[in-house]
Design an enzyme around this catalytic site. Structure first.
Site, PDB file in Angstrom:
ATOM      1  N   LYS A   2       0.858  -1.136   0.001  1.00 53.89           N
ATOM      2  CA  LYS A   2       0.202   0.003   0.110  1.00 53.89           C
ATOM      3  C   LYS A   2       0.967   1.321   0.110  1.00 53.89           C
ATOM      4  O   LYS A   2       1.871   1.198   0.649  1.00 53.89           O
ATOM      5  CB  LYS A   2      -1.030  -0.024   1.339  1.00 53.89           C
ATOM      6  CG  LYS A   2      -1.626   1.328   1.379  1.00 53.89           C
ATOM      7  CD  LYS A   2      -2.393   1.369   2.489  1.00 53.89           C
ATOM      8  CE  LYS A   2      -3.240   2.630   2.896  1.00 53.89           C
ATOM      9  NZ  LYS A   2      -3.893   2.527   4.060  1.00 53.89           N
TER      10      LYS A   2
ATOM     11  N   GLU B 287      -9.306  11.786  12.894  1.00 61.69           N
ATOM     12  CA  GLU B 287      -8.370  10.573  13.198  1.00 61.69           C
ATOM     13  C   GLU B 287      -7.529  10.629  14.362  1.00 61.69           C
ATOM     14  O   GLU B 287      -6.646  11.605  14.459  1.00 61.69           O
ATOM     15  CB  GLU B 287      -7.631  10.075  11.966  1.00 61.69           C
ATOM     16  CG  GLU B 287      -6.690   8.568  12.264  1.00 61.69           C
ATOM     17  CD  GLU B 287      -6.307   7.966  11.008  1.00 61.69           C
ATOM     18  OE1 GLU B 287      -5.904   7.044  11.211  1.00 61.69           O
ATOM     19  OE2 GLU B 287      -6.599   8.569   9.946  1.00 61.69           O
TER      20      GLU B 287
ATOM     21  N   GLU C 172      -7.253  -2.483   3.001  1.00 60.59           N
ATOM     22  CA  GLU C 172      -6.916  -1.406   3.395  1.00 60.59           C
ATOM     23  C   GLU C 172      -6.537  -1.217   4.672  1.00 60.59           C
ATOM     24  O   GLU C 172      -5.482  -0.662   5.374  1.00 60.59           O
ATOM     25  CB  GLU C 172      -7.243  -0.226   2.458  1.00 60.59           C
ATOM     26  CG  GLU C 172      -6.441   0.895   2.757  1.00 60.59           C
ATOM     27  CD  GLU C 172      -7.126   2.097   2.088  1.00 60.59           C
ATOM     28  OE1 GLU C 172      -6.964   3.407   2.435  1.00 60.59           O
ATOM     29  OE2 GLU C 172      -8.010   2.127   1.128  1.00 60.59           O
TER      30      GLU C 172
ATOM     31  N   GLU D 158     -12.183  10.542  -4.203  1.00 57.86           N
ATOM     32  CA  GLU D 158     -11.758  10.445  -2.932  1.00 57.86           C
ATOM     33  C   GLU D 158     -11.093  11.668  -2.439  1.00 57.86           C
ATOM     34  O   GLU D 158     -11.515  12.457  -1.460  1.00 57.86           O
ATOM     35  CB  GLU D 158     -11.216   9.413  -2.582  1.00 57.86           C
ATOM     36  CG  GLU D 158     -11.141   8.885  -0.827  1.00 57.86           C
ATOM     37  CD  GLU D 158     -10.305   7.716  -0.382  1.00 57.86           C
ATOM     38  OE1 GLU D 158      -9.672   7.869   0.425  1.00 57.86           O
ATOM     39  OE2 GLU D 158     -10.779   6.617  -0.970  1.00 57.86           O
TER      40      GLU D 158
END
Length: 401
Positions: free
Chosen positions: A155, A205, A249, A385
Site C-alpha cells: 500500500k 483521526e 486497506e 476521494e
C-alpha cells in the site's frame, strides 16, 4: 507563578458556553494555539519555551523542555503544536505561558449556533491551483498500482494539494469556527507552523491518546464520500463496511498499530471488525484499539512516534512507501500527515493525525488530501476521494465547488 491547567482539571470544564467561548477567543497569533477533541478544548497563549530542533529523539527533547519549565515554576506544564510527517526532521512544539481549558466542543450546546458566514467578496476572491494537476495525480496512482501488482509493496498513500490565494487577507479564526461547528465531535486545531504560518484543520483521526496507563488509538482507513440523499448515504456506508478493497486497506493499518503497541502494553484489545465514523464529508472505516501500559513512564508522545507514520498516511512497507511518495508527490508534505496535539509532563496527551488541513498565511492556503492506493485502486476513484476530502476545508473557506 503561572498556573497551567490541562482538561478535565480546568474549572470551566462543565460550564455551558465555555468550550465554544475558547473557540471564539482564538486570534491566529504566532504565540497562540487551539486544540479541541472529544474530551477537551484547549486555548494556549504565550510561549514560555520552544522545543529545540536537534538530533536527539523528539520525546527526549520534549521531556527535557517540560522538566525545565516545571523547574522554572510552571504548574503542570504541557507542550502543544505539530510534528512533521518526517518527525525526525521538524517539530513545531512549544510550552505555552497560559493554557485555558474546557470540556468537549461536541458537548457544548452553543456549538450548534451558526458559524460566521463567508463574506461574498472573500468567497469570490479565491484563485485555485492544483498541485499536481488531476491528470498527473491519476497517472501517479496508476503507476503505483503497477508497482503494487508487481509485489513491490502492499500500500502507498498518495496526496495532492490545492494552492489557494486571495487578493485580500482572509479571516482565519472564522474558518476555524466553520471547521469546528461543522464537525464538533472531531479534532479541530490551529497551531503555529513556523515562519509566520498557521496549521489549521479538522481531523477525524486520533493517532494515540494516553491517560494514566490507559492507551487509545483509533485508526481510520477505507473511505467513501457522503451523499446528500439519505438513502444513497446509507447505501454507501453499508457498501463500505462490506468492501473487500477497503477492508483490506483497513486491516493493514490495524495490524501495523497492533504490532507497534504490543511491546509497550500488558494488554491490548483489538476488535475483529471495523465500525463506521462519519464526518460531514466522508464515511470512514474505524477501529478503536485500547491498551494498558506495562510501563507508566512511557509517554503519549513516545507511543505516538513509535506508531507514526502508520500505513493510513504512508503505506507498507514504510520505508519503500516513503520512497514512492518522494518520487511521485511534487511537493514536501511538511506538517501534513504528521501529528498535532498536546502532551504534559506526566506523560498524558492526545496526538491526532494531521489530515483535512491546510497551512495558511495572510493571503494563501495550501490544502492537502490523500488516498490509500492498493492493488485494486482505480485512478478515477482515488481522485474522487481526494476531491471529497478537500471539501471539508474548501467549504470552511467558502471556495466554490
Amino acid at each position: 507563578m503561572t498556573t497551567v491547567h490541562h482538561a478535565p482539571v480546568g474549572p470551566d470544564a462543565a460550564v455551558i458556553g465555555a468550550a465554544s467561548g475558547l473557540l471564539g477567543q482564538y486570534r491566529a497569533a504566532d504565540d497562540e494555539a487551539f486544540f479541541a477533541s472529544p474530551t477537551r478544548t484547549l486555548l494556549a497563549t504565550g510561549v514560555h519555551a520552544r522545543v529545540p530542533q536537534d538530533a536527539r529523539p523528539l520525546p527526549v527533547r520534549v521531556a527535557e523542555t517540560l522538566a525545565a519549565a516545571r523547574g522554572a515554576g510552571l504548574d503542570r506544564p504541557l507542550v502543544v503544536g505539530a510534528v512533521a510527517f518526517d518527525h525526525e526532521s521538524r517539530a513545531e512544539l512549544a510550552v505555552p505561558v497560559r493554557v485555558r481549558t474546557a470540556g468537549a466542543l461536541g458537548e457544548d450546546p452553543l456549538i450548534a449556533l451558526p458559524a460566521p458566514p463567508v463574506p461574498a467578496a472573500e468567497a469570490a476572491g479565491w484563485r485555485v491551483r492544483p498541485v499536481p494537476e488531476p491528470e498527473a495525480y491519476g497517472a501517479g496512482v496508476a503507476a503505483a498500482v503497477e508497482r503494487l501488482r508487481g509485489g513491490e509493496l502492499s500500500k502507498v498513500v498518495l496526496a495532492r494539494t490545492l494552492e489557494l490565494s486571495a487578493t485580500e487577507p482572509f479571516d482565519l479564526p472564522a474558518i476555524l469556527q466553520r471547521l469546528a461547528r461543522r464537525d464538533p465531535g472531531g479534532y479541530t486545531f490551529a497551531v503555529p507552523a513556523g515562519g509566520g504560518r498557521t496549521l489549521i484543520g479538522a481531523s477525524p483521526e486520533l493517532l494515540l491518546s494516553r491517560r494514566g496507563t490507559a492507551v487509545l488509538a483509533n485508526p481510520l482507513a477505507g473511505s467513501v464520500p457522503r451523499s446528500g440523499d439519505l438513502g444513497e448515504d446509507v447505501r454507501r456506508a453499508a457498501a463500505l463496511l462490506d468492501s473487500p478493497k477497503d477492508l483490506h486497506e483497513h486491516a493493514v493499518v490495524v495490524d501495523a498499530i497492533r504490532a507497534a503497541l504490543a511491546p509497550y502494553c500488558r494488554s491490548l484489545d483489538v476488535p475483529h471488525r471495523p465500525t463506521l465514523v462519519r464526518t460531514a464529508a466522508m464515511w470512514h472505516l474505524a477501529t478503536e484499539i485500547r491498551g494498558e501500559l506495562a510501563d507508566p513512564a512511557v509517554s503519549a508522545l513516545e507511543l505516538a512516534t513509535a506508531l507514526h507514520p502508520t500505513p493510513a498516511v504512508c503505506g507498507t512497507p514504510t520505508d519503500l512507501a516513503r520512497r514512492v511518495i518522494g518520487e511521485v508527490e511534487p511537493f514536501d508534505r511538511g506538517l501534513y500527515t504528521g501529528m498535532v496535539g498536546w502532551g504534559d509532563a506526566a506523560g498524558d496527551g492526545e496526538w491526532v493525525v494531521t489530515i483535512r488541513c491546510a497551512e495558511a498565511d495572510a493571503r494563501t492556503l495550501r490544502v492537502y488530501a490523500g488516498a490509500g492506493v492498493v492493488e485494486q485502486s482505480r485512478p478515477e476513484a482515488e481522485l474522487a476521494e481526494t476531491s471529497a476530502k478537500f471539501r471539508t476545508f474548501l467549504d470552511a473557506a467558502g471556495v466554490a465547488r
